[in-house]
Write an enzyme that holds these catalytic residues in place. Structure first.
Site, short mmCIF file in Angstrom:
data_model
loop_
_atom_site.label_atom_id
_atom_site.label_comp_id
_atom_site.label_asym_id
_atom_site.label_seq_id
_atom_site.Cartn_x
_atom_site.Cartn_y
_atom_site.Cartn_z
N SER A 198 63.64 97.08 61.74
CA SER A 198 62.49 97.63 62.48
C SER A 198 61.89 98.80 61.68
O SER A 198 61.50 98.59 60.54
CB SER A 198 62.94 98.04 63.89
OG SER A 198 61.83 98.28 64.71
N ASP A 270 57.51 73.63 72.87
CA ASP A 270 58.92 73.49 72.50
C ASP A 270 59.19 72.20 71.74
O ASP A 270 59.95 72.17 70.76
CB ASP A 270 59.78 73.55 73.79
CG ASP A 270 61.27 73.65 73.50
OD1 ASP A 270 61.65 73.64 72.32
OD2 ASP A 270 62.06 73.74 74.47
N ASP A 273 58.76 70.78 67.41
CA ASP A 273 59.79 70.68 66.37
C ASP A 273 60.76 69.53 66.62
O ASP A 273 61.75 69.37 65.90
CB ASP A 273 60.55 72.01 66.24
CG ASP A 273 61.13 72.49 67.56
OD1 ASP A 273 61.50 71.65 68.41
OD2 ASP A 273 61.22 73.72 67.76
N ASP A 277 64.70 72.73 73.19
CA ASP A 277 65.84 73.63 73.22
C ASP A 277 65.45 75.06 73.56
O ASP A 277 66.23 76.00 73.40
CB ASP A 277 66.56 73.61 71.87
CG ASP A 277 65.62 73.93 70.73
OD1 ASP A 277 64.41 74.11 70.98
OD2 ASP A 277 66.08 74.00 69.57
N ILE A 279 63.39 76.82 71.96
CA ILE A 279 63.08 77.55 70.73
C ILE A 279 61.90 76.87 70.04
O ILE A 279 61.91 75.65 69.87
CB ILE A 279 64.29 77.56 69.77
CG1 ILE A 279 65.44 78.36 70.38
CG2 ILE A 279 63.90 78.13 68.40
CD1 ILE A 279 66.74 78.26 69.61
N ASP A 411 60.21 87.80 68.57
CA ASP A 411 60.36 89.26 68.63
C ASP A 411 59.48 89.78 69.76
O ASP A 411 58.27 89.88 69.61
CB ASP A 411 59.92 89.85 67.27
CG ASP A 411 60.07 91.36 67.18
OD1 ASP A 411 60.02 92.03 68.23
OD2 ASP A 411 60.23 91.86 66.06
N HIS A 452 64.05 90.92 68.51
CA HIS A 452 63.78 92.04 67.61
C HIS A 452 65.09 92.55 67.01
O HIS A 452 65.86 93.23 67.68
CB HIS A 452 63.07 93.16 68.37
CG HIS A 452 62.63 94.27 67.47
ND1 HIS A 452 61.70 94.09 66.47
CD2 HIS A 452 63.00 95.57 67.41
CE1 HIS A 452 61.52 95.22 65.83
NE2 HIS A 452 62.30 96.14 66.38
CA LIG Z 1 62.17 73.33 70.12
#
Ligand SMILES: [Ca+2]
Ligand SMILES: *[C@@H]1O[C@H](CO)[C@@H](O)[C@H](O)[C@H]1NC(C)=O
Ligand SMILES: *[C@@H]1O[C@H](CO)[C@@H](O)[C@H](O)[C@H]1NC(C)=O
Ligand SMILES: *[C@@H]1O[C@H](CO)[C@@H](O)[C@H](O)[C@H]1NC(C)=O
Ligand SMILES: *[C@@H]1O[C@H](CO)[C@@H](O)[C@H](O)[C@H]1NC(C)=O
Length: 485
Positions: A198, A270, A273, A277, A279, A411, A452
């Protein structure tokens, strides 16, 4: 037959793996029965250390299992996981500025020196990182970065305190810390490292730019680079969706709606990709469409047009008058369930304090007046050279320096990960990728689903700082040890 260079490397490996044990013989005749030779050598520093501009506040020997507490505005504490000599010192950086710092010198030392960074506008010695560095056998130094506490009011009309925060404190603690290390172990360190996240990431980047021979290796996490623009972006986000009073800011989004927004973003992005999940692997592939929350497709929520407009602003880069990017957009997928500080209805204190106390120098500054002209003022003053947005790492590179940087792509608190992409591009452009293999000395890791500096549903633990009880200390799992390799 090994090549000569391989032989040298093998020799270094043996050298580095053989820890120097302190004074196992010799001084025992003076030792009171309850003090180890290391403790005796440590306490002797109290009277023998003579360092420029520096007062030794205290020297103490801390056996494994000790606890260190801080007082005052930095109420931090840390457990001490390895026996060490603690040197607390105070250095005048100029006639009107000073720094409080500590060197932690482990009994078992492999010849490595480490400086640790700070966070936010702090102001606090990071004891967790000192413990972490020494548990990996680095002689480790940390400072208060030139002022105590986490507020910016100390900067008002104190340009030298600003200079310490912007660049100088890390340099001075490296210079003095190396001298203390040599005085204690009786020989100089063989490699110097830096690690921080940071503001600490910015400090590491700044060190490579301004004091390029201080460190051989640097780990810079989620760096607050292009600092003035980051402050402006934070202030603009605070204003765009700022005051929670609907009359003055109808775009304000109350905390409970952020869960709905975060879910909608995941619904839209989501799967890009290929895996559902929670992410978003590459947030830049996510073209979140806020209108989905306006037209009644969802029954549990409906955002008003000014709120939809606010979302468009949040998830777009911030542009200047000439269409130039001032700062990249907030990463979709980084919101968390209740929205982050940036959207809490007021300008985050880091940005507020920086503008009030280093730019306009007015404690009563009215943020309803804040706008692009203040960014121009910030760019022209650039207090202490804080910007840290310069791609010329050639001196650091030519000195043999190695730089590892990482940035969580979710973040939520402070720094958009797209900024680390900008910095990487700037370095490649500046050094000209045709003549410099940038990856040979500078590598940037963007980490999906990480928050972060830590946390998040991704892979947030790789030895960047204190890892709790289950430290992974091999280079395949630990970024600091990988840097050493
Ligand atoms: Ca994903
Ligand atoms: C540091 O500065 C203070 C105040 O100017 C002064 O009193 C002190 O002697 C200085 N210490 C050293 C070690 O130079
Ligand atoms: C000691 O202070 C003087 C005057 O402020 C400065 O020029 C010098 O660089 C300082 N030395 C160190 C090691 O910081
Ligand atoms: C990693 O941990 C092992 C086991 O505790 C220890 O022998 C080794 O010295 C450590 N390596 C480093 C670099 O600290
Ligand atoms: C505010 O003070 C700082 C020094 O503390 C100075 O660099 C800056 O130029 C001042 N701002 C203005 C607008 O004069």
């Amino acid at each position: 037959m090994p090549q000569p260079s391989a032989l040298v490397e093998d020799w270094q490996l043996v050298e580095l793996q053989t820890p120097r044990k302190l004074l196992t013989t010799g001084l025992s005749i003076w030792t009171p029965t309850n003090l180890s030779p290391a403790a005796v050598a440590c306490l002797a520093l109290k009277t023998t250390l003579q360092l420029e501009n520096t007062t030794i506040i205290d020297v103490s020997y801390l056996p494994t299992g000790s606890k260190v507490d801080a007082h005052g505005p930095c109420a931090e504490s840390a457990d001490v996981h390895t026996a060490l000599c603690r040197v607390q010192f105070f250095t005048n950086t100029t006639d009107t500025s000073s720094m409080r710092a500590e060197a932690w010198l482990p009994d078992e030392w492999y010849g490595r020196f480490l400086v640790t960074g700070n966070g936010g506008l702090g102001g606090c010695i990071d004891y967790g990182s000192l413990d972490y560095g020494t548990s990996l056998h680095f002689a480790t130094v940390g400072s208060n970065n030139g002022h105590d506490g986490t507020n910016g009011d100390v900067f008002l009309n104190h340009p030298e305190v600003i200079n310490d925060f912007a660049a100088r404190a890390i340099h001075v603690e490296a210079v003095i810390g190396k001298q203390i290390t040599e005085a204690y172990y009786g020989r100089a360190h063989n490699r110097a490292y830096y690690s921080g996240c940071s503001t600490g990431g910015r400090q590491g980047t700044q060190a490579a730019l301004k004091y390029p021979t201080d460190f051989d290796g640097i780990v810079a996490g989620a760096p607050a680079t292009d600092f003035n623009h980051l402050v402006h972006w934070s202030a603009m986000l605070g204003r765009a969706i700022g005051a929670p009073d609907p009359a003055s800011s109808p775009g304000f989004i109350p905390p409970q709606l952020w869960k709905v927004i975060a879910e909608e973003i995941m619904r839209q992005c989501d799967g890009i990709d290929g895996v559902l999940d929670g992410i978003i692997m590459e947030p830049d592939t996510c073209n979140f469409d806020p209108e989905a929350l306006a037209d009644g497709r969802r029954l549990d929520s409906c955002l008003l047009p000014p709120q939809i407009a606010a979302l468009h602003k949040i998830y777009s880069p911030l542009y200047g008058k000439r269409g130039d990017v001032i700062y990249p957009r907030f990463d979709p997928g980084a919101e968390g369930d209740s929205g982050c500080d940036l959207f809490s209805g007021r300008i985050v204190s880091r940005a507020e304090d920086w503008i009030k106390y280093t730019i306009v120098n007015n404690t009563d500054f009215d943020f309803s007046e804040y706008g692009l002209e203040h960014l121009e003022l910030m760019d022209s003053i650039n207090p202490g050279g804080i910007a840290t947005f310069d791609g010329d790492l050639s001196t650091f590179r030519d000195h043999g320096g190695k730089f590892l940087t990482y940035h969580g792509r979710a973040d939520p608190e402070i720094i958009a990960s797209g900024n680390s992409k900008r910095v990487y591009d700037l370095i490649v452009q500046t050094l000209d990728s045709f003549t410099t293999n940038v990856d040979a000395f500078y590598r940037s890791f963007l980490i999906p689903g990480m928050g972060h500096c830590a946390r998040g549903p991704g892979a947030p633990r790789f030895g960047q700082f204190w890892p709790g009880s289950n430290a992974m200390n091999e280079s395949s799992h630990n970024i600091l040890v990988a840097l050493v390799d």
